[in-house]
Design a protein around this motif. Structure first.
Motif, mmCIF file in Angstrom:
data_model
loop_
_atom_site.group_PDB
_atom_site.id
_atom_site.type_symbol
_atom_site.label_atom_id
_atom_site.label_comp_id
_atom_site.label_asym_id
_atom_site.label_seq_id
_atom_site.Cartn_x
_atom_site.Cartn_y
_atom_site.Cartn_z
ATOM 1 N N UNK A 145 -7.568 34.078 -0.067
ATOM 2 C CA UNK A 145 -6.377 33.857 0.757
ATOM 3 C C UNK A 145 -6.711 33.115 2.054
ATOM 4 N N UNK A 146 -7.994 33.152 2.486
ATOM 5 C CA UNK A 146 -8.379 32.420 3.681
ATOM 6 C C UNK A 146 -8.328 30.912 3.442
ATOM 7 N N UNK A 147 -8.363 30.498 2.186
ATOM 8 C CA UNK A 147 -8.286 29.074 1.859
ATOM 9 C C UNK A 147 -6.855 28.575 1.742
ATOM 10 N N UNK A 148 -5.878 29.445 2.007
ATOM 11 C CA UNK A 148 -4.481 29.067 1.816
ATOM 12 C C UNK A 148 -4.056 27.885 2.690
ATOM 13 N N UNK A 149 -4.373 27.846 4.005
ATOM 14 C CA UNK A 149 -3.937 26.685 4.810
ATOM 15 C C UNK A 149 -4.544 25.369 4.331
ATOM 16 N N UNK A 150 -5.839 25.396 3.956
ATOM 17 C CA UNK A 150 -6.473 24.168 3.473
ATOM 18 C C UNK A 150 -5.887 23.744 2.136
ATOM 19 N N UNK A 151 -5.599 24.713 1.300
ATOM 20 C CA UNK A 151 -5.056 24.400 -0.026
ATOM 21 C C UNK A 151 -3.688 23.757 0.074
ATOM 22 N N UNK A 152 -2.869 24.186 1.040
ATOM 23 C CA UNK A 152 -1.558 23.572 1.205
ATOM 24 C C UNK A 152 -1.674 22.098 1.579
ATOM 25 N N UNK A 153 -2.758 21.726 2.235
ATOM 26 C CA UNK A 153 -2.939 20.322 2.610
ATOM 27 C C UNK A 153 -3.323 19.464 1.404
ATOM 28 N N UNK A 154 -4.178 19.992 0.526
ATOM 29 C CA UNK A 154 -4.697 19.186 -0.576
ATOM 30 C C UNK A 154 -3.799 19.201 -1.809
ATOM 31 N N UNK A 155 -2.952 20.214 -1.968
ATOM 32 C CA UNK A 155 -2.127 20.303 -3.167
ATOM 33 C C UNK A 155 -0.681 20.012 -2.819
ATOM 34 N N UNK A 156 0.037 19.344 -3.722
ATOM 35 C CA UNK A 156 1.382 18.855 -3.386
ATOM 36 C C UNK A 156 2.452 19.927 -3.307
ATOM 37 N N UNK A 157 2.230 21.103 -3.897
ATOM 38 C CA UNK A 157 3.275 22.130 -3.928
ATOM 39 C C UNK A 157 2.648 23.503 -3.797
ATOM 40 N N UNK A 158 3.482 24.455 -3.415
ATOM 41 C CA UNK A 158 3.008 25.828 -3.310
ATOM 42 C C UNK A 158 2.641 26.397 -4.677
ATOM 43 N N UNK A 159 3.293 25.892 -5.728
ATOM 44 C CA UNK A 159 3.004 26.352 -7.095
ATOM 45 C C UNK A 159 1.570 25.990 -7.488
ATOM 46 N N UNK A 160 1.191 24.727 -7.290
ATOM 47 C CA UNK A 160 -0.170 24.305 -7.635
ATOM 48 C C UNK A 160 -1.193 24.953 -6.716
ATOM 49 N N UNK A 161 -0.819 25.198 -5.452
ATOM 50 C CA UNK A 161 -1.727 25.898 -4.536
ATOM 51 C C UNK A 161 -2.019 27.310 -5.025
ATOM 52 N N UNK A 162 -0.982 28.010 -5.470
ATOM 53 C CA UNK A 162 -1.172 29.374 -5.960
ATOM 54 C C UNK A 162 -2.059 29.390 -7.193
ATOM 55 N N UNK A 163 -1.856 28.434 -8.105
ATOM 56 C CA UNK A 163 -2.695 28.377 -9.305
ATOM 57 C C UNK A 163 -4.152 28.135 -8.915
ATOM 58 N N UNK A 164 -4.374 27.228 -7.976
ATOM 59 C CA UNK A 164 -5.744 26.931 -7.539
ATOM 60 C C UNK A 164 -6.411 28.161 -6.939
ATOM 61 N N UNK A 165 -5.712 28.883 -6.080
ATOM 62 C CA UNK A 165 -6.313 30.044 -5.422
ATOM 63 C C UNK A 165 -6.603 31.161 -6.423
ATOM 64 N N UNK A 166 -5.698 31.378 -7.365
ATOM 65 C CA UNK A 166 -5.955 32.394 -8.392
ATOM 66 C C UNK A 166 -7.154 31.992 -9.245
ATOM 67 N N UNK A 167 -7.248 30.697 -9.574
ATOM 68 C CA UNK A 167 -8.382 30.225 -10.369
ATOM 69 C C UNK A 167 -9.693 30.406 -9.619
ATOM 70 N N UNK A 168 -9.693 30.118 -8.322
ATOM 71 C CA UNK A 168 -10.909 30.283 -7.525
ATOM 72 C C UNK A 168 -11.317 31.757 -7.468
ATOM 73 N N UNK A 169 -10.327 32.631 -7.231
ATOM 74 C CA UNK A 169 -10.639 34.057 -7.169
ATOM 75 C C UNK A 169 -11.170 34.611 -8.475
ATOM 76 N N UNK A 170 -10.761 34.029 -9.588
ATOM 77 C CA UNK A 170 -11.246 34.480 -10.892
ATOM 78 C C UNK A 170 -12.595 33.869 -11.238
ATOM 79 N N UNK A 171 -12.802 32.612 -10.847
ATOM 80 C CA UNK A 171 -13.984 31.874 -11.297
ATOM 81 C C UNK A 171 -15.275 32.427 -10.709
ATOM 82 N N UNK A 172 -15.265 32.839 -9.435
ATOM 83 C CA UNK A 172 -16.510 33.246 -8.794
ATOM 84 C C UNK A 172 -17.161 34.455 -9.466
ATOM 85 N N UNK A 173 -16.475 35.575 -9.649
ATOM 86 C CA UNK A 173 -17.162 36.708 -10.313
ATOM 87 C C UNK A 173 -17.532 36.415 -11.758
#
Length: 346
Positions: free
Chosen positions: A197-225
């Protein structure tokens, strides 16, 4: 020894030993005591809800109080029937009998909840609402809740699918190649502990919509572990497995696909389990802050309108949804790792 002596020295048989059918019959007619206690608990809940008047609120009455009392009474009648009806105990499913203590606990919990909210008003409205208020939400606002749950499932499916796939591939590469582990592992150690969730402000800049931002953040949170535990599983495979496969002419691809990955699957599922926890937390925050749909958005909407029963109803749906997804992961794990039955304990 005479025949009379043989008769006198013969062991005395109990009624069950003389007649197996009588033993089965006695077991079939035995009451289900836990179910009986559960039926009585639900009966107390029904009487308490239906006969004790609600404390006046000053603006309205709690709706569906009578219907909730009738529902509790029907559950009580069903449990008492299963507990006492002759010959019915054998028909009670094993899972229902195992859930007997929980049936008692749920009834008692609902009774305490009802007393301290609707009856005594110790927990003040509208911040705290009785159980029948949740029933009102599910009856009157089920369509919006259903749409919100569908949006959340869609976000979770895309985010977890992408994150788990990328994390699995990166983990296999790290566990198999020392060079890849040298470059990738430090990056994961630095970025992995960061809350997604700390990456949320940066993600809003790089992704065109809140929908794609949410998908990216969920993917990141899943990918690391998933990546970390997959790499650990592949790297810890017994070297003797590789030696045996090489003596039989196995290629490097065979070693990866048929030796390393199957042996690392228990670790992979542990990573998926941890990734689901990160994904749930990220989903709620992303929907609260950016996405205009989903259960997280519903929670924010209910809080904004001080509709606290709607908020509690959404929390219950969210808990059941997330618990169901984790149970589904366990079922998949048991199916995929059936060849390792008895080894995996979690």
């Amino acid at each position: 020894m005479t025949t009379a002596d043989n008769i006198l020295s013969a062991p005395t048989l109990s009624p069950r030993q003389r007649s197996p059918s009588a033993a089965v019959s006695a077991t079939a007619y035995a009451p289900w005591w836990t179910g009986l206690a559960a039926g009585l608990a639900w009966g107390v809940l029904a009487v308490l809800t239906g006969t004790w008047p609600n404390k006046p609120l000053g603006f309205s009455e709690w709706a569906y109080t009578t219907e909730f009392a009738w529902f509790a009474g029907l559950v009580a009648v069903a449990l008492l029937t299963l507990s006492l009806a002759p010959g019915r105990i054998a028909a009670v499913p094993a899972k229902l009998r195992a859930a007997g203590p929980w049936l008692i606990a749920v009834a008692l919990g609902l009774a305490v909840w009802e007393v301290f909210t609707a009856k005594l008003g110790t927990l003040p409205p509208p911040f705290f609402a009785p159980p029948q208020s949740l029933a009102e939400v599910y009856i009157t606002d089920w369509r919006r809740l259903l749409e919100s749950g569908a949006h959340s499932l869609q976000l979770l499916g895309l985010g977890i699918g992408i994150g788990a796939s990328v994390g699995f591939l990166v983990g296999v590469l790290m566990g198999w190649s020392r060079r890849a582990s040298y470059w990738v592992h430090p990056v994961l150690r630095v970025l992995g502990p960061l809350p997604t969730t700390a990456l949320l402000p940066i993600s809003f800049y790089f992704f065109p919509s809140s929908w794609s931002t949410a998908i990216f953040l969920i993917a990141v949170g899943t990918a690391f572990p998933v990546a970390i535990l997959t790499a650990s599983g592949v790297a810890s495979v017994n070297k003797n497995y590789y030696d045996v496969a090489r003596t039989m002419g196995a290629s490097p691809w065979f070693l990866v696909l048929r030796v390393a990955i199957p042996a690392a699957l228990p670790q992979v599922f542990v990573g998926l389990f941890m990734g689901l926890g990160h994904a749930f937390a990220t989903l709620v925050v992303a929907e609260m802050l950016g996405v205009k749909a989903g259960l997280g958005w519903y929670l924010t909407w209910a809080q904004g309108w001080a509709a606290y029963p709607n908020m509690y109803a959404a929390l219950l749906v969210m808990a059941l949804l997330f618990s169901g997804l984790i149970s589904l992961l366990f079922l998949v794990r048991d199916r995929v790792l059936s060849w390792q039955k008895g080894i995996v304990k979690w």
